[in-house]
Write an enzyme that holds these catalytic residues in place. Structure first.
Site, PDB file in Angstrom:
ATOM      1  N   ASP A  45     -22.106  -7.487  42.547  1.00 48.04           N
ATOM      2  CA  ASP A  45     -21.104  -7.142  43.576  1.00 48.04           C
ATOM      3  C   ASP A  45     -19.700  -7.578  43.106  1.00 48.04           C
ATOM      4  O   ASP A  45     -18.737  -6.806  43.169  1.00 48.04           O
ATOM      5  CB  ASP A  45     -21.393  -7.863  44.908  1.00 48.04           C
ATOM      6  CG  ASP A  45     -22.780  -7.591  45.489  1.00 48.04           C
ATOM      7  OD1 ASP A  45     -22.869  -7.039  46.593  1.00 48.04           O
ATOM      8  OD2 ASP A  45     -23.794  -7.958  44.830  1.00 48.04           O
ATOM      9  N   GLU A  68     -15.038  -5.410  50.200  1.00 46.89           N
ATOM     10  CA  GLU A  68     -15.953  -6.311  50.910  1.00 46.89           C
ATOM     11  C   GLU A  68     -15.875  -7.757  50.423  1.00 46.89           C
ATOM     12  O   GLU A  68     -15.950  -8.690  51.226  1.00 46.89           O
ATOM     13  CB  GLU A  68     -17.406  -5.822  50.766  1.00 46.89           C
ATOM     14  CG  GLU A  68     -18.375  -6.725  51.538  1.00 46.89           C
ATOM     15  CD  GLU A  68     -19.832  -6.334  51.396  1.00 46.89           C
ATOM     16  OE1 GLU A  68     -20.140  -5.311  50.752  1.00 46.89           O
ATOM     17  OE2 GLU A  68     -20.672  -7.078  51.949  1.00 46.89           O
ATOM     18  N   ASP A 133     -16.916  -0.729  48.719  1.00 43.72           N
ATOM     19  CA  ASP A 133     -18.138  -1.536  48.800  1.00 43.72           C
ATOM     20  C   ASP A 133     -18.744  -1.544  47.393  1.00 43.72           C
ATOM     21  O   ASP A 133     -19.330  -0.547  46.959  1.00 43.72           O
ATOM     22  CB  ASP A 133     -19.121  -0.938  49.823  1.00 43.72           C
ATOM     23  CG  ASP A 133     -20.234  -1.932  50.172  1.00 43.72           C
ATOM     24  OD1 ASP A 133     -20.469  -2.862  49.373  1.00 43.72           O
ATOM     25  OD2 ASP A 133     -20.862  -1.758  51.238  1.00 43.72           O
ATOM     26  N   ILE A 135     -21.247  -3.114  45.930  1.00 41.72           N
ATOM     27  CA  ILE A 135     -22.686  -2.800  46.025  1.00 41.72           C
ATOM     28  C   ILE A 135     -23.005  -2.712  47.505  1.00 41.72           C
ATOM     29  O   ILE A 135     -22.888  -3.690  48.233  1.00 41.72           O
ATOM     30  CB  ILE A 135     -23.586  -3.875  45.363  1.00 41.72           C
ATOM     31  CG1 ILE A 135     -23.400  -3.871  43.841  1.00 41.72           C
ATOM     32  CG2 ILE A 135     -25.063  -3.593  45.704  1.00 41.72           C
ATOM     33  CD1 ILE A 135     -24.331  -4.829  43.098  1.00 41.72           C
ATOM     34  N   ASP A 136     -23.341  -1.516  47.946  1.00 39.88           N
ATOM     35  CA  ASP A 136     -23.787  -1.341  49.323  1.00 39.88           C
ATOM     36  C   ASP A 136     -25.309  -1.377  49.282  1.00 39.88           C
ATOM     37  O   ASP A 136     -25.923  -0.729  48.436  1.00 39.88           O
ATOM     38  CB  ASP A 136     -23.289   0.001  49.858  1.00 39.88           C
ATOM     39  CG  ASP A 136     -23.736   0.240  51.285  1.00 39.88           C
ATOM     40  OD1 ASP A 136     -23.738  -0.722  52.073  1.00 39.88           O
ATOM     41  OD2 ASP A 136     -24.079   1.388  51.614  1.00 39.88           O
ATOM     42  N   THR A 138     -26.988  -4.538  49.174  1.00 39.85           N
ATOM     43  CA  THR A 138     -27.304  -5.635  48.233  1.00 39.85           C
ATOM     44  C   THR A 138     -28.763  -6.075  48.397  1.00 39.85           C
ATOM     45  O   THR A 138     -29.422  -6.437  47.416  1.00 39.85           O
ATOM     46  CB  THR A 138     -26.341  -6.831  48.448  1.00 39.85           C
ATOM     47  OG1 THR A 138     -25.004  -6.332  48.371  1.00 39.85           O
ATOM     48  CG2 THR A 138     -26.536  -7.904  47.389  1.00 39.85           C
ATOM     49  N   HIS A 238     -30.562  -4.108  60.686  1.00 36.37           N
ATOM     50  CA  HIS A 238     -29.355  -3.292  60.526  1.00 36.37           C
ATOM     51  C   HIS A 238     -29.342  -2.072  61.426  1.00 36.37           C
ATOM     52  O   HIS A 238     -28.292  -1.501  61.703  1.00 36.37           O
ATOM     53  CB  HIS A 238     -29.194  -2.845  59.066  1.00 36.37           C
ATOM     54  CG  HIS A 238     -28.913  -3.975  58.137  1.00 36.37           C
ATOM     55  ND1 HIS A 238     -28.869  -3.827  56.772  1.00 36.37           N
ATOM     56  CD2 HIS A 238     -28.657  -5.285  58.366  1.00 36.37           C
ATOM     57  CE1 HIS A 238     -28.600  -4.986  56.200  1.00 36.37           C
ATOM     58  NE2 HIS A 238     -28.473  -5.891  57.157  1.00 36.37           N
ATOM     59  N   SER A 262     -28.679   1.355  51.995  1.00 35.67           N
ATOM     60  CA  SER A 262     -27.339   1.776  51.531  1.00 35.67           C
ATOM     61  C   SER A 262     -26.940   3.189  51.938  1.00 35.67           C
ATOM     62  O   SER A 262     -27.687   3.913  52.599  1.00 35.67           O
ATOM     63  CB  SER A 262     -27.229   1.652  50.009  1.00 35.67           C
ATOM     64  OG  SER A 262     -27.740   2.803  49.358  1.00 35.67           O
ATOM     65  N   LYS A 265     -28.449   7.072  51.892  1.00 31.72           N
ATOM     66  CA  LYS A 265     -28.918   7.906  53.010  1.00 31.72           C
ATOM     67  C   LYS A 265     -27.949   9.069  53.250  1.00 31.72           C
ATOM     68  O   LYS A 265     -28.362  10.200  53.467  1.00 31.72           O
ATOM     69  CB  LYS A 265     -29.068   7.065  54.288  1.00 31.72           C
ATOM     70  CG  LYS A 265     -30.174   6.014  54.186  1.00 31.72           C
ATOM     71  CD  LYS A 265     -30.399   5.272  55.494  1.00 31.72           C
ATOM     72  CE  LYS A 265     -29.436   4.147  55.782  1.00 31.72           C
ATOM     73  NZ  LYS A 265     -29.462   3.003  54.865  1.00 31.72           N
ATOM     74  N   ARG A 279     -28.727   5.656  62.833  1.00 31.37           N
ATOM     75  CA  ARG A 279     -28.416   4.225  62.717  1.00 31.37           C
ATOM     76  C   ARG A 279     -28.063   3.708  64.113  1.00 31.37           C
ATOM     77  O   ARG A 279     -26.903   3.730  64.525  1.00 31.37           O
ATOM     78  CB  ARG A 279     -27.248   4.024  61.747  1.00 31.37           C
ATOM     79  CG  ARG A 279     -26.961   2.560  61.401  1.00 31.37           C
ATOM     80  CD  ARG A 279     -25.805   2.470  60.389  1.00 31.37           C
ATOM     81  NE  ARG A 279     -25.602   1.135  59.885  1.00 31.37           N
ATOM     82  CZ  ARG A 279     -26.237   0.631  58.827  1.00 31.37           C
ATOM     83  NH1 ARG A 279     -27.097   1.354  58.148  1.00 31.37           N
ATOM     84  NH2 ARG A 279     -25.994  -0.603  58.438  1.00 31.37           N
ATOM     85  N   ASP A 292     -18.786   0.506  54.574  1.00 31.52           N
ATOM     86  CA  ASP A 292     -20.201   0.902  54.650  1.00 31.52           C
ATOM     87  C   ASP A 292     -20.380   2.372  55.030  1.00 31.52           C
ATOM     88  O   ASP A 292     -21.514   2.871  55.039  1.00 31.52           O
ATOM     89  CB  ASP A 292     -20.946   0.033  55.673  1.00 31.52           C
ATOM     90  CG  ASP A 292     -21.262  -1.354  55.123  1.00 31.52           C
ATOM     91  OD1 ASP A 292     -21.501  -1.454  53.913  1.00 31.52           O
ATOM     92  OD2 ASP A 292     -21.267  -2.325  55.911  1.00 31.52           O
TER      93      ASP A 292
HETATM   94  N1  LIG Z   1     -26.414  -6.323  62.216  1.00 32.06           N
HETATM   95  C1  LIG Z   1     -26.084  -5.311  61.415  1.00 32.06           C
HETATM   96  N2  LIG Z   1     -26.059  -4.050  61.879  1.00 32.06           N
HETATM   97  C2  LIG Z   1     -25.734  -3.028  61.086  1.00 32.06           C
HETATM   98  N3  LIG Z   1     -25.407  -3.178  59.765  1.00 32.06           N
HETATM   99  C3  LIG Z   1     -25.407  -4.407  59.230  1.00 32.06           C
HETATM  100  C4  LIG Z   1     -25.754  -5.542  60.022  1.00 32.06           C
HETATM  101  N4  LIG Z   1     -25.676  -6.633  59.252  1.00 32.06           N
HETATM  102  C5  LIG Z   1     -25.298  -6.204  58.021  1.00 32.06           C
HETATM  103  N5  LIG Z   1     -25.124  -4.869  58.003  1.00 32.06           N
HETATM  104  C6  LIG Z   1     -24.689  -4.022  56.882  1.00 32.06           C
HETATM  105  O1  LIG Z   1     -25.494  -2.897  56.683  1.00 32.06           O
HETATM  106  C7  LIG Z   1     -25.303  -2.470  55.344  1.00 32.06           C
HETATM  107  C8  LIG Z   1     -26.581  -2.017  54.728  1.00 32.06           C
HETATM  108  O2  LIG Z   1     -27.113  -1.025  55.511  1.00 32.06           O
HETATM  109  P1  LIG Z   1     -28.572  -0.532  55.255  1.00 32.06           P
HETATM  110  O3  LIG Z   1     -29.484  -1.548  55.868  1.00 32.06           O
HETATM  111  O4  LIG Z   1     -28.580   0.782  55.923  1.00 32.06           O
HETATM  112  O5  LIG Z   1     -28.720  -0.438  53.787  1.00 32.06           O
HETATM  113  C9  LIG Z   1     -24.769  -3.612  54.557  1.00 32.06           C
HETATM  114  O6  LIG Z   1     -23.491  -3.313  54.102  1.00 32.06           O
HETATM  115  C10 LIG Z   1     -24.783  -4.728  55.567  1.00 32.06           C
HETATM  116  O7  LIG Z   1     -23.693  -5.565  55.462  1.00 32.06           O
HETATM  117  P2  LIG Z   1     -23.647  -6.749  54.369  1.00 32.06           P
HETATM  118  O8  LIG Z   1     -23.031  -6.134  53.142  1.00 32.06           O
HETATM  119  O9  LIG Z   1     -22.785  -7.761  54.963  1.00 32.06           O
HETATM  120  O10 LIG Z   1     -25.075  -7.196  54.116  1.00 32.06           O
HETATM  121 MG   LIG Z   2     -22.404  -2.399  52.485  1.00 34.05          MG
HETATM  122 MG   LIG Z   3     -21.681  -4.602  49.693  1.00 37.73          MG
HETATM  123 MG   LIG Z   4     -22.734  -7.283  51.567  1.00 34.47          MG
END
Ligand SMILES: Nc1ncnc2c1ncn2[C@@H]1O[C@H](COP(=O)(O)O)[C@@H](O)[C@H]1OP(=O)(O)O
Ligand SMILES: [Mg+2]
Ligand SMILES: [Mg+2]
Ligand SMILES: [Mg+2]
Length: 351
Positions: A45, A68, A133, A135-136, A138, A238, A262, A265, A279, A292
Protein backbone atom coordinates in the site's frame (compact mmCIF):
# COMPACT_ATOMS: atom_id res chain seq x y z
CA UNK A 1 -11.82 18.56 -22.52
CA UNK A 2 -10.29 15.28 -23.59
CA UNK A 3 -8.15 14.55 -20.50
CA UNK A 4 -5.84 12.59 -22.78
CA UNK A 5 -2.67 13.36 -20.81
CA UNK A 6 -4.38 12.76 -17.45
CA UNK A 7 -5.59 9.36 -18.67
CA UNK A 8 -2.15 8.39 -19.96
CA UNK A 9 -0.32 9.38 -16.77
CA UNK A 10 -2.98 7.70 -14.61
CA UNK A 11 -2.82 4.44 -16.59
CA UNK A 12 0.96 4.26 -16.51
CA UNK A 13 1.20 5.27 -12.85
CA UNK A 14 -1.35 2.63 -11.88
CA UNK A 15 0.39 0.05 -14.06
CA UNK A 16 3.75 0.73 -12.37
CA UNK A 17 2.23 0.69 -8.89
CA UNK A 18 0.47 -2.60 -9.69
CA UNK A 19 3.83 -4.14 -10.62
CA UNK A 20 5.05 -3.24 -7.15
CA UNK A 21 1.98 -4.72 -5.47
CA UNK A 22 2.34 -7.93 -7.49
CA UNK A 23 5.85 -8.40 -6.15
CA UNK A 24 4.59 -8.04 -2.57
CA UNK A 25 1.57 -10.29 -3.28
CA UNK A 26 3.93 -13.18 -4.01
CA UNK A 27 6.02 -12.59 -0.86
CA UNK A 28 5.06 -14.26 2.36
CA UNK A 29 6.08 -11.29 4.51
CA UNK A 30 4.04 -8.25 3.51
CA UNK A 31 5.16 -5.90 6.31
CA UNK A 32 1.63 -5.53 7.66
CA UNK A 33 0.74 -2.83 10.22
CA UNK A 34 -2.59 -2.21 11.86
CA UNK A 35 -3.92 1.35 11.50
CA UNK A 36 -5.81 3.33 14.16
CA UNK A 37 -9.13 2.06 12.78
CA UNK A 38 -7.74 -1.53 13.09
CA UNK A 39 -7.61 -1.99 9.29
CA UNK A 40 -4.39 -3.44 7.81
CA UNK A 41 -1.83 -1.63 5.65
CA UNK A 42 1.20 -3.27 3.99
CA UNK A 43 4.45 -2.27 2.34
CA UNK A 44 2.53 -2.71 -0.93
CA UNK A 45 0.00 0.00 0.00
CA UNK A 46 2.73 2.48 1.01
CA UNK A 47 4.96 1.75 -1.99
CA UNK A 48 2.12 2.02 -4.50
CA UNK A 49 0.95 5.33 -2.98
CA UNK A 50 4.50 6.76 -3.21
CA UNK A 51 4.91 5.81 -6.90
CA UNK A 52 1.50 7.14 -7.96
CA UNK A 53 1.82 10.44 -6.10
CA UNK A 54 5.31 10.92 -7.55
CA UNK A 55 3.86 10.49 -11.07
CA UNK A 56 0.97 12.92 -10.47
CA UNK A 57 3.30 15.52 -8.96
CA UNK A 58 5.64 15.42 -11.99
CA UNK A 59 2.90 16.01 -14.56
CA UNK A 60 0.34 18.01 -12.58
CA UNK A 61 2.21 19.80 -9.78
CA UNK A 62 -0.67 21.99 -8.61
CA UNK A 63 -3.36 19.27 -8.43
CA UNK A 64 -4.56 18.05 -5.02
CA UNK A 65 -4.50 14.41 -3.93
CA UNK A 66 -6.83 12.54 -1.57
CA UNK A 67 -4.83 9.39 -0.82
CA UNK A 68 -5.72 6.73 1.72
CA UNK A 69 -2.33 6.33 3.38
CA UNK A 70 0.12 8.61 5.24
CA UNK A 71 3.72 8.06 6.36
CA UNK A 72 3.77 8.88 10.09
CA UNK A 73 4.03 5.23 11.15
CA UNK A 74 6.98 4.76 8.75
CA UNK A 75 8.91 7.70 10.19
CA UNK A 76 8.96 5.71 13.47
CA UNK A 77 9.78 2.39 11.82
CA UNK A 78 13.10 2.62 9.95
CA UNK A 79 13.19 -1.07 9.07
CA UNK A 80 9.81 -0.96 7.35
CA UNK A 81 10.64 2.33 5.60
CA UNK A 82 13.88 0.72 4.32
CA UNK A 83 11.94 -2.28 3.03
CA UNK A 84 9.47 -0.04 1.15
CA UNK A 85 12.32 2.04 -0.25
CA UNK A 86 13.99 -1.06 -1.69
CA UNK A 87 10.75 -2.01 -3.41
CA UNK A 88 9.99 1.49 -4.72
CA UNK A 89 13.55 1.99 -5.92
CA UNK A 90 13.52 -1.24 -7.91
CA UNK A 91 10.08 -1.05 -9.57
CA UNK A 92 10.22 0.36 -13.10
CA UNK A 93 8.17 0.16 -16.27
CA UNK A 94 10.00 -1.77 -18.99
CA UNK A 95 9.13 0.88 -21.57
CA UNK A 96 11.60 3.75 -21.12
CA UNK A 97 9.33 6.46 -22.52
CA UNK A 98 6.54 5.29 -20.21
CA UNK A 99 8.87 5.29 -17.20
CA UNK A 100 9.77 8.88 -18.08
CA UNK A 101 6.06 9.81 -18.31
CA UNK A 102 5.53 8.68 -14.71
CA UNK A 103 8.40 10.84 -13.49
CA UNK A 104 11.23 8.27 -13.48
CA UNK A 105 12.62 7.06 -10.18
CA UNK A 106 12.04 8.68 -6.79
CA UNK A 107 15.41 10.12 -5.73
CA UNK A 108 15.64 9.25 -2.05
CA UNK A 109 13.84 7.63 0.86
CA UNK A 110 13.08 11.09 2.23
CA UNK A 111 11.39 12.06 -1.06
CA UNK A 112 9.43 8.79 -0.94
CA UNK A 113 8.05 9.55 2.54
CA UNK A 114 7.19 13.08 1.44
CA UNK A 115 5.31 11.72 -1.57
CA UNK A 116 3.29 9.34 0.62
CA UNK A 117 2.32 12.32 2.79
CA UNK A 118 1.06 14.37 -0.13
CA UNK A 119 -2.28 12.58 -0.17
CA UNK A 120 -3.77 14.62 2.66
CA UNK A 121 -6.03 16.98 0.68
CA UNK A 122 -9.41 17.48 2.37
CA UNK A 123 -11.11 17.06 -1.04
CA UNK A 124 -14.15 19.16 -1.90
CA UNK A 125 -16.15 20.67 -4.73
CA UNK A 126 -13.53 22.96 -6.27
CA UNK A 127 -10.55 22.33 -8.51
CA UNK A 128 -8.66 19.23 -9.62
CA UNK A 129 -8.45 16.46 -7.01
CA UNK A 130 -7.07 12.95 -7.52
CA UNK A 131 -8.61 10.18 -5.36
CA UNK A 132 -6.10 7.39 -4.75
CA UNK A 133 -6.47 3.96 -3.16
CA UNK A 134 -3.03 2.34 -3.60
CA UNK A 135 -4.40 -1.08 -2.61
CA UNK A 136 -8.15 -1.40 -2.35
CA UNK A 137 -9.13 -4.61 -0.62
CA UNK A 138 -5.98 -4.95 1.48
CA UNK A 139 -7.71 -7.82 3.28
CA UNK A 140 -8.15 -9.60 -0.04
CA UNK A 141 -4.52 -8.84 -0.88
CA UNK A 142 -3.43 -10.48 2.39
CA UNK A 143 -5.77 -13.44 1.89
CA UNK A 144 -4.49 -14.11 -1.62
CA UNK A 145 -7.74 -12.80 -3.17
CA UNK A 146 -8.83 -9.91 -5.37
CA UNK A 147 -7.52 -6.39 -4.87
CA UNK A 148 -7.25 -3.24 -6.99
CA UNK A 149 -5.02 -0.21 -7.49
CA UNK A 150 -7.42 2.71 -7.96
CA UNK A 151 -7.01 6.27 -9.20
CA UNK A 152 -9.55 8.87 -10.34
CA UNK A 153 -9.46 12.54 -11.26
CA UNK A 154 -12.30 14.65 -9.86
CA UNK A 155 -12.75 18.16 -11.29
CA UNK A 156 -15.12 20.55 -9.51
CA UNK A 157 -16.76 17.58 -7.79
CA UNK A 158 -17.25 15.42 -10.92
CA UNK A 159 -15.19 12.36 -11.86
CA UNK A 160 -13.53 12.85 -15.24
CA UNK A 161 -11.01 9.98 -15.38
CA UNK A 162 -10.98 6.60 -13.63
CA UNK A 163 -8.36 3.85 -13.75
CA UNK A 164 -8.43 0.48 -11.95
CA UNK A 165 -5.76 -2.22 -12.04
CA UNK A 166 -7.02 -5.64 -10.94
CA UNK A 167 -3.96 -7.93 -10.97
CA UNK A 168 -5.90 -11.07 -10.04
CA UNK A 169 -8.91 -10.81 -12.37
CA UNK A 170 -8.83 -12.86 -15.59
CA UNK A 171 -7.59 -10.89 -18.62
CA UNK A 172 -10.44 -12.20 -20.76
CA UNK A 173 -13.55 -10.04 -20.32
CA UNK A 174 -15.82 -12.99 -21.13
CA UNK A 175 -14.53 -15.32 -18.40
CA UNK A 176 -17.54 -16.15 -16.18
CA UNK A 177 -17.37 -14.34 -12.86
CA UNK A 178 -16.12 -16.49 -10.05
CA UNK A 179 -14.77 -16.11 -6.55
CA UNK A 180 -11.68 -18.05 -7.63
CA UNK A 181 -8.46 -16.18 -7.19
CA UNK A 182 -5.06 -16.17 -8.77
CA UNK A 183 -3.38 -19.42 -9.54
CA UNK A 184 0.27 -19.53 -8.48
CA UNK A 185 1.71 -18.38 -11.77
CA UNK A 186 -0.86 -15.59 -12.18
CA UNK A 187 -1.00 -16.57 -15.86
CA UNK A 188 -3.96 -15.15 -17.81
CA UNK A 189 -4.64 -12.68 -15.02
CA UNK A 190 -4.27 -8.93 -14.61
CA UNK A 191 -6.57 -6.27 -16.12
CA UNK A 192 -6.38 -2.50 -16.45
CA UNK A 193 -9.79 -0.80 -16.67
CA UNK A 194 -10.07 2.86 -17.72
CA UNK A 195 -12.76 5.43 -18.40
CA UNK A 196 -12.99 9.09 -19.34
CA UNK A 197 -16.29 10.89 -18.81
CA UNK A 198 -18.25 10.86 -22.08
CA UNK A 199 -15.77 8.58 -23.87
CA UNK A 200 -16.73 5.10 -22.67
CA UNK A 201 -14.89 2.47 -20.67
CA UNK A 202 -12.14 0.07 -21.75
CA UNK A 203 -10.12 -2.88 -20.55
CA UNK A 204 -6.74 -4.29 -21.53
CA UNK A 205 -4.22 -6.73 -20.22
CA UNK A 206 -2.13 -5.38 -17.34
CA UNK A 207 1.23 -5.86 -19.02
CA UNK A 208 4.72 -5.06 -17.75
CA UNK A 209 5.79 -3.19 -20.86
CA UNK A 210 4.15 -0.62 -23.15
CA UNK A 211 0.37 -0.42 -22.65
CA UNK A 212 -1.45 -2.88 -24.88
CA UNK A 213 -4.32 -1.86 -27.14
CA UNK A 214 -7.54 -1.57 -25.15
CA UNK A 215 -11.05 -2.73 -26.04
CA UNK A 216 -14.40 -1.15 -25.17
CA UNK A 217 -16.35 -2.79 -22.39
CA UNK A 218 -20.10 -2.78 -21.79
CA UNK A 219 -22.44 -4.00 -19.13
CA UNK A 220 -24.51 -7.00 -20.15
CA UNK A 221 -28.20 -6.72 -21.00
CA UNK A 222 -30.29 -8.35 -18.32
CA UNK A 223 -33.50 -9.45 -20.05
CA UNK A 224 -34.46 -11.61 -17.08
CA UNK A 225 -33.40 -10.30 -13.67
CA UNK A 226 -33.84 -13.72 -12.04
CA UNK A 227 -30.73 -14.85 -13.96
CA UNK A 228 -28.61 -11.89 -12.82
CA UNK A 229 -25.24 -12.50 -11.20
CA UNK A 230 -24.65 -10.21 -8.25
CA UNK A 231 -21.40 -9.55 -6.48
CA UNK A 232 -20.70 -8.37 -2.97
CA UNK A 233 -17.81 -7.92 -0.50
CA UNK A 234 -16.12 -10.90 1.09
CA UNK A 235 -15.97 -9.10 4.44
CA UNK A 236 -19.31 -9.29 6.26
CA UNK A 237 -18.31 -6.13 8.15
CA UNK A 238 -18.14 -4.06 4.94
CA UNK A 239 -21.62 -4.79 3.60
CA UNK A 240 -24.67 -6.66 4.84
CA UNK A 241 -24.70 -10.15 3.35
CA UNK A 242 -28.11 -10.83 4.86
CA UNK A 243 -29.79 -7.71 3.39
CA UNK A 244 -28.15 -8.49 0.05
CA UNK A 245 -29.47 -12.05 0.16
CA UNK A 246 -32.98 -10.73 0.92
CA UNK A 247 -32.79 -8.32 -2.04
CA UNK A 248 -31.62 -11.08 -4.36
CA UNK A 249 -34.48 -13.26 -3.17
CA UNK A 250 -36.99 -10.45 -3.72
CA UNK A 251 -35.68 -10.13 -7.29
CA UNK A 252 -36.07 -13.88 -7.80
CA UNK A 253 -32.33 -14.44 -8.13
CA UNK A 254 -31.49 -18.01 -7.19
CA UNK A 255 -27.76 -18.09 -8.04
CA UNK A 256 -25.27 -17.71 -5.23
CA UNK A 257 -23.61 -14.30 -5.03
CA UNK A 258 -19.99 -13.95 -6.10
CA UNK A 259 -17.96 -12.58 -3.21
CA UNK A 260 -14.82 -10.64 -4.02
CA UNK A 261 -12.78 -7.91 -2.38
CA UNK A 262 -12.18 -4.41 -3.72
CA UNK A 263 -13.34 -2.39 -6.72
CA UNK A 264 -12.74 -5.52 -8.83
CA UNK A 265 -16.54 -5.77 -8.34
CA UNK A 266 -17.13 -2.55 -10.32
CA UNK A 267 -14.73 -3.67 -13.08
CA UNK A 268 -16.36 -7.10 -13.25
CA UNK A 269 -19.88 -5.80 -13.79
CA UNK A 270 -18.67 -3.07 -16.18
CA UNK A 271 -17.33 -5.73 -18.53
CA UNK A 272 -20.43 -7.90 -18.23
CA UNK A 273 -18.82 -10.73 -16.28
CA UNK A 274 -21.36 -9.99 -13.54
CA UNK A 275 -24.53 -7.88 -13.50
CA UNK A 276 -25.13 -6.21 -10.14
CA UNK A 277 -23.01 -4.91 -7.26
CA UNK A 278 -24.87 -4.56 -3.95
CA UNK A 279 -23.24 -2.85 -0.95
CA UNK A 280 -25.78 -2.44 1.83
CA UNK A 281 -24.51 -0.64 4.93
CA UNK A 282 -23.79 -2.66 8.06
CA UNK A 283 -23.30 0.31 10.37
CA UNK A 284 -25.35 3.48 10.02
CA UNK A 285 -22.39 5.66 11.03
CA UNK A 286 -19.85 4.41 8.42
CA UNK A 287 -19.00 6.98 5.72
CA UNK A 288 -17.69 5.38 2.53
CA UNK A 289 -14.36 6.87 1.35
CA UNK A 290 -14.18 8.57 -2.05
CA UNK A 291 -11.08 6.51 -3.04
CA UNK A 292 -13.07 3.29 -2.55
CA UNK A 293 -15.59 4.22 -5.26
CA UNK A 294 -14.46 7.03 -7.60
CA UNK A 295 -12.75 5.02 -10.36
CA UNK A 296 -15.33 2.20 -10.23
CA UNK A 297 -18.30 4.58 -10.32
CA UNK A 298 -17.09 6.20 -13.56
CA UNK A 299 -16.07 2.91 -15.21
CA UNK A 300 -19.50 1.38 -14.55
CA UNK A 301 -21.38 4.47 -15.71
CA UNK A 302 -19.31 4.73 -18.90
CA UNK A 303 -20.00 1.04 -19.57
CA UNK A 304 -23.76 1.67 -19.50
CA UNK A 305 -24.50 1.31 -15.81
CA UNK A 306 -26.14 3.44 -13.18
CA UNK A 307 -24.59 3.81 -9.70
CA UNK A 308 -26.51 5.18 -6.72
CA UNK A 309 -26.77 4.73 -2.98
CA UNK A 310 -29.58 2.74 -1.35
CA UNK A 311 -31.89 5.74 -1.62
CA UNK A 312 -31.31 6.18 -5.34
CA UNK A 313 -29.01 9.21 -5.05
CA UNK A 314 -25.93 9.46 -7.27
CA UNK A 315 -22.68 9.16 -5.27
CA UNK A 316 -21.51 12.69 -4.38
CA UNK A 317 -17.73 13.02 -4.57
CA UNK A 318 -17.72 16.78 -3.89
CA UNK A 319 -18.13 16.73 -0.10
CA UNK A 320 -14.63 15.94 1.14
CA UNK A 321 -12.76 12.69 1.73
CA UNK A 322 -15.94 10.69 2.34
CA UNK A 323 -19.32 10.17 0.64
CA UNK A 324 -21.02 11.73 3.64
CA UNK A 325 -24.42 12.17 1.97
CA UNK A 326 -24.65 8.58 0.67
CA UNK A 327 -25.45 5.25 2.28
CA UNK A 328 -24.33 2.05 0.54
CA UNK A 329 -23.97 1.44 -3.19
CA UNK A 330 -26.28 -0.11 -5.82
CA UNK A 331 -24.64 -0.54 -9.23
CA UNK A 332 -26.62 -2.08 -12.10
CA UNK A 333 -27.24 -1.76 -15.84
CA UNK A 334 -29.32 1.39 -16.49
CA UNK A 335 -32.32 -0.58 -17.74
CA UNK A 336 -32.76 -2.60 -14.54
CA UNK A 337 -31.44 -0.21 -11.88
CA UNK A 338 -34.86 1.16 -10.86
CA UNK A 339 -36.22 -2.37 -10.50
CA UNK A 340 -33.26 -3.34 -8.28
CA UNK A 341 -33.72 -0.19 -6.23
CA UNK A 342 -37.39 -1.02 -5.64
CA UNK A 343 -36.28 -4.36 -4.17
CA UNK A 344 -33.67 -2.59 -2.01
CA UNK A 345 -36.29 -0.15 -0.69
CA UNK A 346 -38.77 -2.88 0.04
CA UNK A 347 -36.21 -4.95 1.99
CA UNK A 348 -34.97 -1.93 3.96
CA UNK A 349 -38.52 -0.72 4.69
CA UNK A 350 -39.50 -4.11 6.07
CA UNK A 351 -36.66 -4.16 8.61
N1 LIG B 1 -17.66 -0.71 7.98
C1 LIG B 1 -17.36 -0.62 6.69
N2 LIG B 1 -18.32 -0.52 5.76
C2 LIG B 1 -18.02 -0.42 4.47
N3 LIG B 1 -16.74 -0.42 3.99
C3 LIG B 1 -15.72 -0.51 4.86
C4 LIG B 1 -15.97 -0.62 6.26
N4 LIG B 1 -14.80 -0.70 6.89
C5 LIG B 1 -13.84 -0.64 5.93
N5 LIG B 1 -14.39 -0.51 4.70
C6 LIG B 1 -13.71 -0.39 3.41
O1 LIG B 1 -14.20 -1.25 2.42
C7 LIG B 1 -13.19 -1.40 1.44
C8 LIG B 1 -13.11 -2.80 0.94
O2 LIG B 1 -14.35 -3.16 0.47
P1 LIG B 1 -14.64 -4.65 0.11
O3 LIG B 1 -14.90 -5.36 1.40
O4 LIG B 1 -15.81 -4.53 -0.78
O5 LIG B 1 -13.43 -5.15 -0.59
C9 LIG B 1 -11.88 -1.03 2.05
O6 LIG B 1 -11.36 0.09 1.42
C10 LIG B 1 -12.26 -0.77 3.49
O7 LIG B 1 -11.58 0.29 4.04
P2 LIG B 1 -10.09 0.10 4.63
O8 LIG B 1 -9.17 0.39 3.47
O9 LIG B 1 -9.97 1.11 5.67
O10 LIG B 1 -9.95 -1.33 5.11
MG1 LIG C 1 -10.15 0.73 -0.24
MG1 LIG D 1 -6.58 0.83 0.44
MG1 LIG E 1 -7.22 0.34 3.78
Amino acid sequence: MSYRKELRVAELAVQRAALLTQRVFHEKAKGTLSKDDKSPVTIGDFGAQALIIHAIRRSFPTDEIVGEEEASSLRENKALADQIWRLVNSTKLEDEAAEEQVGGPIKSQREMLQAIDEGQSPGGSRGRIWALDPIDGTMGFLRGGQYAVCLALIVDGHIKVGVLACPNLPVDDSTPLSADVANDSGEGRGVLFSAVLGSGATSRSLSRGALEKSQSIHMKDVPNITHAIFCESVEAGHSSHSDQADIAKKLGITRQSVRMDSQAKYGSIARGAGDLYLRLPVRADYEEKIWDHAAGDLIVREAGGHVTDVEGRRLDFSLGRTLKENKGVIAAPKAVHEHVLDAVRSVLDSK
